[in-house]
Design a protein around this motif. Sequence first.
Motif, mmCIF file in Angstrom:
data_model
loop_
_atom_site.group_PDB
_atom_site.id
_atom_site.type_symbol
_atom_site.label_atom_id
_atom_site.label_comp_id
_atom_site.label_asym_id
_atom_site.label_seq_id
_atom_site.Cartn_x
_atom_site.Cartn_y
_atom_site.Cartn_z
ATOM 1 N N TRP A 1 0.977 -1.313 -0.074
ATOM 2 C CA TRP A 1 0.024 0.121 -0.011
ATOM 3 C C TRP A 1 0.930 1.173 -0.116
ATOM 4 O O TRP A 1 0.472 2.323 -0.770
ATOM 5 N N ALA A 2 2.003 1.186 0.787
ATOM 6 C CA ALA A 2 2.784 2.431 0.765
ATOM 7 C C ALA A 2 3.426 2.643 -0.399
ATOM 8 O O ALA A 2 3.644 3.688 -1.065
ATOM 9 N N ARG A 3 4.078 1.620 -1.156
ATOM 10 C CA ARG A 3 4.357 1.762 -2.652
ATOM 11 C C ARG A 3 3.512 2.244 -3.564
ATOM 12 O O ARG A 3 3.513 3.145 -4.441
ATOM 13 N N GLY B 1 -0.433 7.869 -5.770
ATOM 14 C CA GLY B 1 -1.188 8.810 -4.950
ATOM 15 C C GLY B 1 -2.321 8.120 -4.387
ATOM 16 O O GLY B 1 -2.664 7.055 -4.663
ATOM 17 N N VAL B 2 -2.887 8.940 -3.665
ATOM 18 C CA VAL B 2 -4.364 8.861 -2.807
ATOM 19 C C VAL B 2 -5.496 8.586 -3.655
ATOM 20 O O VAL B 2 -5.778 9.410 -4.661
ATOM 21 N N ASN B 3 -6.182 7.982 -3.559
ATOM 22 C CA ASN B 3 -7.723 7.894 -4.032
ATOM 23 C C ASN B 3 -7.237 7.332 -5.429
ATOM 24 O O ASN B 3 -8.327 7.802 -6.384
ATOM 25 N N THR B 4 -6.451 6.629 -5.658
ATOM 26 C CA THR B 4 -6.238 5.966 -7.206
ATOM 27 C C THR B 4 -6.379 4.386 -7.086
ATOM 28 O O THR B 4 -6.367 4.038 -8.227
ATOM 29 N N TRP B 5 -6.650 3.986 -6.026
ATOM 30 C CA TRP B 5 -7.007 2.379 -6.063
ATOM 31 C C TRP B 5 -8.449 2.062 -7.036
ATOM 32 O O TRP B 5 -9.161 2.645 -6.256
ATOM 33 N N PRO B 6 -8.383 1.407 -7.725
ATOM 34 C CA PRO B 6 -9.731 1.035 -8.454
ATOM 35 C C PRO B 6 -10.544 0.126 -7.583
ATOM 36 O O PRO B 6 -10.041 -0.731 -6.927
ATOM 37 N N HIS B 7 -11.717 0.411 -7.244
ATOM 38 C CA HIS B 7 -12.752 -0.097 -6.575
ATOM 39 C C HIS B 7 -13.795 -0.927 -7.589
ATOM 40 O O HIS B 7 -14.639 -0.499 -8.007
ATOM 41 N N GLY B 8 -13.365 -2.233 -7.526
ATOM 42 C CA GLY B 8 -14.424 -3.038 -8.451
ATOM 43 C C GLY B 8 -14.815 -4.067 -7.686
ATOM 44 O O GLY B 8 -14.587 -4.197 -6.602
ATOM 45 N N ARG B 9 -15.832 -5.017 -8.242
ATOM 46 C CA ARG B 9 -16.287 -6.367 -7.632
ATOM 47 C C ARG B 9 -14.836 -7.128 -7.386
ATOM 48 O O ARG B 9 -14.304 -7.439 -8.285
#
Length: 130
Positions: free
Chosen positions: A109-111, A117-125
């Motif tokens: 997560w730190a990497r 940057g923040v708020n860039t992880w895709p949230h899918g099913r």
Amino acid sequence: MARRMEMLGRFELDSTSAGVDSGEIWPYCLEPFLDGVTNDTAAFLADLLAFVQDDEGGFATYGASTLAPNLLTEEKWQTHDDALALLDAGIEFKRARNLPSAMLKGYEWARWLEVHGVNTWPHGRPHPPV
């Protein structure tokens, strides 16, 4: 090496559902690589990165991405470009499977945050992890 890395990848992703005996991880998946990674870290990591380039399932890549963090100090593995490339490939393995960010290890997560940057992880099913 492929079987060892795939076994490690499955175990590291989901140790309870991987069907892998945790007692086999050190002697089969980690210990055999300890001398190589500590004696010539740069060469070992370069060879490991080249090895996983053709991994189609991704589990060997993910296993390889956890090898350096398991065997080296954080200061040592985070200074090698090939270790970071392996880490990025391991993170991509999880992202491509639409796993939630909660499935990332702290250093993963730190990497991700460092690179994307923040708020860039895709949230899918989410897909099943194994």
